[in-house]
Design a protein around this motif. Structure first.
Motif, PDB file in Angstrom:
ATOM      1  N   ALA A 195       0.776  -1.160   0.559  1.00 45.56           N
ATOM      2  CA  ALA A 195       0.217   0.049  -0.359  1.00 45.56           C
ATOM      3  C   ALA A 195       1.066   0.929   0.224  1.00 45.56           C
ATOM      4  N   ALA A 196       1.994   1.040   0.530  1.00 46.88           N
ATOM      5  CA  ALA A 196       2.877   2.739   1.120  1.00 46.88           C
ATOM      6  C   ALA A 196       3.194   2.976  -0.647  1.00 46.88           C
ATOM      7  N   MET A 197       4.250   1.386  -0.782  1.00 43.10           N
ATOM      8  CA  MET A 197       4.849   1.777  -2.507  1.00 43.10           C
ATOM      9  C   MET A 197       3.670   2.193  -3.885  1.00 43.10           C
ATOM     10  N   ARG A 198       2.231   1.813  -3.637  1.00 39.34           N
ATOM     11  CA  ARG A 198       1.519   2.048  -4.342  1.00 39.34           C
ATOM     12  C   ARG A 198       1.259   3.327  -4.132  1.00 39.34           C
ATOM     13  N   ARG A 199       1.199   4.240  -3.053  1.00 42.82           N
ATOM     14  CA  ARG A 199       1.083   5.265  -2.453  1.00 42.82           C
ATOM     15  C   ARG A 199       1.423   6.279  -3.025  1.00 42.82           C
ATOM     16  N   SER A 200       2.985   6.110  -2.890  1.00 42.31           N
ATOM     17  CA  SER A 200       4.665   6.784  -3.340  1.00 42.31           C
ATOM     18  C   SER A 200       4.655   6.549  -4.533  1.00 42.31           C
ATOM     19  N   ALA A 201       3.841   5.514  -5.704  1.00 45.12           N
ATOM     20  CA  ALA A 201       4.158   5.844  -6.769  1.00 45.12           C
ATOM     21  C   ALA A 201       2.754   6.628  -7.771  1.00 45.12           C
ATOM     22  N   THR A 202       1.307   7.072  -7.142  1.00 42.37           N
ATOM     23  CA  THR A 202       0.107   7.722  -7.372  1.00 42.37           C
ATOM     24  C   THR A 202       0.580   8.658  -6.850  1.00 42.37           C
ATOM     25  N   ILE A 203       0.438   8.907  -5.789  1.00 42.74           N
ATOM     26  CA  ILE A 203       0.073  10.660  -5.274  1.00 42.74           C
ATOM     27  C   ILE A 203       1.585  11.082  -4.871  1.00 42.74           C
ATOM     28  N   GLY A 204       2.647  10.112  -4.896  1.00 38.45           N
ATOM     29  CA  GLY A 204       3.594  10.603  -3.759  1.00 38.45           C
ATOM     30  C   GLY A 204       4.761  11.150  -4.469  1.00 38.45           C
ATOM     31  N   ASP A 205       5.377  11.778  -4.310  1.00 41.04           N
ATOM     32  CA  ASP A 205       6.490  12.714  -5.060  1.00 41.04           C
ATOM     33  C   ASP A 205       7.503  11.727  -4.404  1.00 41.04           C
ATOM     34  N   GLY A 206       7.400  10.232  -3.869  1.00 38.36           N
ATOM     35  CA  GLY A 206       9.208   9.370  -3.584  1.00 38.36           C
ATOM     36  C   GLY A 206       8.537   8.577  -2.439  1.00 38.36           C
ATOM     37  N   TRP A 207       9.507   7.946  -2.509  1.00 43.29           N
ATOM     38  CA  TRP A 207       9.401   6.608  -1.339  1.00 43.29           C
ATOM     39  C   TRP A 207      10.865   6.824  -0.388  1.00 43.29           C
ATOM     40  N   TYR A 208      10.723   6.539   0.861  1.00 42.34           N
ATOM     41  CA  TYR A 208      11.370   6.156   1.523  1.00 42.34           C
ATOM     42  C   TYR A 208      11.410   5.285   2.798  1.00 42.34           C
ATOM     43  N   GLY A 209      11.619   4.038   2.381  1.00 45.29           N
ATOM     44  CA  GLY A 209      12.010   2.493   2.574  1.00 45.29           C
ATOM     45  C   GLY A 209      12.551   2.391   4.155  1.00 45.29           C
ATOM     46  N   TRP A 210      12.495   1.375   4.619  1.00 46.85           N
ATOM     47  CA  TRP A 210      13.027   1.376   6.036  1.00 46.85           C
ATOM     48  C   TRP A 210      13.985  -0.458   6.323  1.00 46.85           C
ATOM     49  N   TRP A 211      15.307  -0.698   5.125  1.00 39.98           N
ATOM     50  CA  TRP A 211      16.191  -1.638   5.347  1.00 39.98           C
ATOM     51  C   TRP A 211      16.000  -2.442   6.121  1.00 39.98           C
ATOM     52  N   ALA A 212      14.788  -3.047   7.065  1.00 42.05           N
ATOM     53  CA  ALA A 212      15.171  -4.108   8.289  1.00 42.05           C
ATOM     54  C   ALA A 212      15.288  -5.119   8.075  1.00 42.05           C
ATOM     55  N   LYS A 213      14.537  -5.635   7.228  1.00 42.10           N
ATOM     56  CA  LYS A 213      14.614  -7.485   7.361  1.00 42.10           C
ATOM     57  C   LYS A 213      14.042  -7.653   6.314  1.00 42.10           C
ATOM     58  N   ASN A 237      11.730  13.172 -11.543  1.00 44.42           N
ATOM     59  CA  ASN A 237      11.455  13.899 -10.339  1.00 44.42           C
ATOM     60  C   ASN A 237      11.179  13.261  -9.503  1.00 44.42           C
ATOM     61  N   TYR A 238      11.266  11.634  -9.786  1.00 41.85           N
ATOM     62  CA  TYR A 238      10.489  10.432  -8.780  1.00 41.85           C
ATOM     63  C   TYR A 238      12.206  10.168  -7.604  1.00 41.85           C
ATOM     64  N   ARG A 239      11.920  10.581  -6.337  1.00 40.22           N
ATOM     65  CA  ARG A 239      12.908  10.431  -5.113  1.00 40.22           C
ATOM     66  C   ARG A 239      13.050   9.280  -4.932  1.00 40.22           C
ATOM     67  N   LEU A 240      13.708   8.403  -4.960  1.00 40.14           N
ATOM     68  CA  LEU A 240      13.503   6.674  -4.073  1.00 40.14           C
ATOM     69  C   LEU A 240      14.729   7.188  -3.026  1.00 40.14           C
TER      70      LEU A 240
END
Length: 298
Positions: A195-213, A237-240
């Motif tokens: 859901a977070a990834m989809r949100r970032s791709a559709t209405i966000g300007d980028g994605w911020y993940g947390w590389w934990a596990k 312009n997408y910010r990864l």
């Protein structure tokens, strides 16, 4: 690839505002690109949580019986005044817990204070206990989250703003001044769920993940699949962005940085330990391991 640090302040008497200012200045001097501030309005003793923390193996939050942090928007406003080039972000602010228009006003004000050096990291949160304490329903927080993002963007960009949703409704709203950054600070959608990834791709300007596990390459492929669906796979312009809670050695850190760089991460944000008693020494060790000391010297 840009390199940033994520750090908590206000979580002990030693890590006070003066320490935060000193840390921000040293982070900038050493050549890091950004400093990221976590957010929770309230905490509970770790043993009181029924909600599962998403980034630990057993679902337990990584703190003890007492925890606290400064409000990140106010803290960033202070840190911006003692730095010149360092960029800032929230890591992440739990947007559905706050009124949309009030948040829009606070963030546009911060954008002016920082003169465009702020990116708005936001998430939906995981703690039902925190939502309940704030008097906000935990249910439908995803839909509320989507509406808040769109409503804030409308208030930032429209002269007579209007929005008609289930959780946010307004019309003929005048919200001035407009943000320092044209269109407003970019929304970085935090979270590793689909859901977070989809949100970032559709209405966000980028994605911020947390590389934990998770393994990084297949995880990022899930994000890229969402970007392809949204027609944004090649959006310049997408910010990864990618954060990591790090407890290893400086040598191991370098390997993580190189893996993130190979996978096309644009900014790697490291939660690294540095003590109030040995701030300069600790940050210099991490800067050397990360390779930012060479960048600063250049």
């Amino acid at each position: 690839m840009n390199l940033g640090l994520a750090a908590a302040f206000g979580n002990s008497q030693r890590r006070d505002i003066e320490f935060m200012k000193a840390a921000a200045q040293r982070v900038e001097e050493l050549g890091f690109d950004s400093l990221w501030f976590p957010e929770h309005v309230v905490f509970f003793p770790a043993s009181d949580y029924q909600s599962e923390y998403p980034y630990s193996e057993d679902g337990s939050p990584p703190w003890g019986e007492e925890m606290g942090v400064y409000d990140p928007l106010l803290a960033i406003a202070v840190a911006a005044q003692v730095t010149k080039t360092l960029r800032f972000s929230t890591s992440v602010l739990i947007l559905p817990q706050r009124p949309a228009l009030l948040t829009a006003k606070e963030v546009l004000t911060l954008d002016h204070i920082c003169q465009g050096r702020f990116e708005f990291g936001v998430g939906s949160g995981w703690s039902k206990e925190e939502y309940e304490a704030l008097g906000v329903p935990f249910e439908k927080r995803g839909k509320r989250f989507d509406e808040y993002i769109l409503a804030i963007k409308a208030a930032w960009t429209q002269d007579r703003a209007k929005f008609d949703g289930e959780f946010v409704k307004f019309e003929n709203v005048v919200l001035l001044p407009k943000p320092y950054t044209p269109g407003g600070p970019p929304f970085l959608i935090g979270g590793d769920s689909e859901a977070a990834m989809r949100r970032s791709a559709t209405i966000g300007d980028g994605w911020y993940g947390w590389w934990a596990k998770y393994e990084l390459a297949p995880h990022l492929e899930k994000l890229r699949a969402e970007l392809r669906k949204a027609g944004r796979e090649n959006d310049p312009n997408y910010r990864l962005k990618l954060g990591i809670p790090y407890g290893g050695t400086p040598d191991d850190l370098h390997k993580k940085i190189e893996e993130a760089r190979r996978e096309g991460v644009k900014e790697f944000v490291m939660a690294l330990p540095f003590s109030s008693k040995s701030l300069d020494r600790d940050l210099e060790v991490w800067a050397q391991a990360a390779g930012v000391s060479n960048k600063a010297a250049a």
